[in-house]
Scaffold this active site. Sequence first.
Site, short mmCIF file in Angstrom:
data_model
loop_
_atom_site.label_atom_id
_atom_site.label_comp_id
_atom_site.label_asym_id
_atom_site.label_seq_id
_atom_site.Cartn_x
_atom_site.Cartn_y
_atom_site.Cartn_z
N CYS A 138 -25.01 1.03 5.62
CA CYS A 138 -25.46 0.41 4.38
C CYS A 138 -24.77 1.14 3.22
CB CYS A 138 -26.98 0.51 4.27
SG CYS A 138 -27.58 0.01 2.64
N HIS A 174 -8.69 7.48 6.26
CA HIS A 174 -9.33 6.33 5.60
C HIS A 174 -10.54 5.81 6.37
CE1 HIS A 174 -5.40 5.46 3.18
NE2 HIS A 174 -6.10 6.45 2.69
P1 NAD Z 1 1.46 -0.67 4.44
O1 NAD Z 1 1.18 -2.03 4.96
O2 NAD Z 1 1.48 -0.47 2.97
O3 NAD Z 1 2.90 -0.19 4.98
C1 NAD Z 1 3.27 -0.30 6.34
C2 NAD Z 1 4.71 0.18 6.48
O4 NAD Z 1 5.03 0.18 7.86
C3 NAD Z 1 5.73 -0.70 5.76
O5 NAD Z 1 6.68 0.12 5.11
C4 NAD Z 1 6.37 -1.50 6.91
O6 NAD Z 1 7.71 -1.80 6.63
C5 NAD Z 1 6.26 -0.51 8.05
N1 NAD Z 1 6.19 -1.10 9.39
C6 NAD Z 1 5.66 -2.28 9.78
N2 NAD Z 1 5.74 -2.44 11.10
C7 NAD Z 1 6.38 -1.32 11.57
C8 NAD Z 1 6.75 -0.87 12.87
N3 NAD Z 1 6.53 -1.61 13.95
N4 NAD Z 1 7.34 0.34 12.98
C9 NAD Z 1 7.61 1.11 11.88
N5 NAD Z 1 7.28 0.72 10.63
C10 NAD Z 1 6.66 -0.46 10.48
O7 NAD Z 1 0.44 0.31 5.17
P2 NAD Z 1 0.01 1.82 4.86
O8 NAD Z 1 1.14 2.54 4.23
O9 NAD Z 1 -0.62 2.34 6.08
O10 NAD Z 1 -1.10 1.75 3.73
C11 NAD Z 1 -1.94 0.68 3.45
C12 NAD Z 1 -3.42 0.85 3.76
O11 NAD Z 1 -3.67 -0.09 4.77
C13 NAD Z 1 -3.95 2.11 4.33
O12 NAD Z 1 -4.97 2.53 3.49
C14 NAD Z 1 -4.57 1.73 5.70
O13 NAD Z 1 -5.84 2.32 5.81
C15 NAD Z 1 -4.72 0.26 5.63
N6 NAD Z 1 -4.46 -0.54 6.85
C16 NAD Z 1 -4.78 -0.08 8.09
C17 NAD Z 1 -4.51 -0.86 9.21
C18 NAD Z 1 -4.87 -0.33 10.57
O14 NAD Z 1 -5.81 0.45 10.70
N7 NAD Z 1 -4.15 -0.72 11.62
C19 NAD Z 1 -3.92 -2.12 9.08
C20 NAD Z 1 -3.62 -2.58 7.78
C21 NAD Z 1 -3.89 -1.77 6.67
#
Ligand code: NAD
Length: 265
Positions: A153, A145
Amino acid sequence: MEHNGDWKTLSNEALTKEEKLKWAKVCYPELVQLVQLLQSSTYTVVLTGAGMSTESGIPDFRSQSGWWKNIDPRKVATVDALEEHYSLFQEFYQTRVKALENIEPHIGHYILAKWEKKNLIQAIATQNVDGLHQKSGSKTVYPLHGSIRSFRCHHCDQAVKEEVFMNEDSCSICGGKLRPNVVLFGETLPSDVWDSAYQSIEQADLVIVIGTSLEVYPVNELPSLTKGKTVLVNVDEVSGFYPFDVIVKGKAKEVLEKLNELLEL
Ligand code: NAD
């Protein structure tokens, strides 16, 4: 030996390695299964999501922290928001960029980097845009992602510095709207990164999925590509369509630390 699940049993010097493994098999069967899979696999890919970084202090999308003012990020992280509601888009990403200040990889990120060096895992495909896998030393990382650490831009693709985006300037070349180099909902994933992740998961004989809700397409299709074993590490149940071979319920950092201790017995 007591089978009370006290993790300190592993550092009990009075016990032999065999006794410790026997204890772990009874108290933590999924962890031992995963260790055995890791040891027998010749090509392992780790697929991570936002849950991999929550223990570094970055909220996931499902967090109840209210940072996003009750806005569903999936509604502002879109091309439509960028083009039609730019101030909301800008605010959302400025908040996310600021939230990364002073954020560091946690021990789980470092363990994955160490496993790569030791040839226990071969690649990490990640949905995370925070760059923490790369910062912790992992080399073969496929950021599906994109990255929230660099900017361009939207109209002419000119690269810009973070402060230019944060200052709410527009593009000095074409006047266009600035954005981070993340893949927005509705955009296509970078084909080179996608192809590499796809091929490595296809050839993997073990795929370990960590901290993702598997709700985001097309990444949620990746686990089904492998003919090998699949493991899910997550704090919550993932409303799953995918039948994982092993499910380890727990926090990413804690589970990786435990696995690492078992591997080093
Ligand atoms: P999501 O928020 O949909 O899911 C996160 C999952 O991780 C949930 O099922 C949750 O229960 C679990 N979780 C939370 N803390 C945890 C831990 N400590 N250990 C194990 N599991 C844990 O996120 P996703 O599936 O990655 O998809 C959502 C989108 O969010 C993606 O496109 C991503 O690019 C973006 N995103 C990225 C970041 C980042 O770069 N850190 C942060 C937020 C969202």
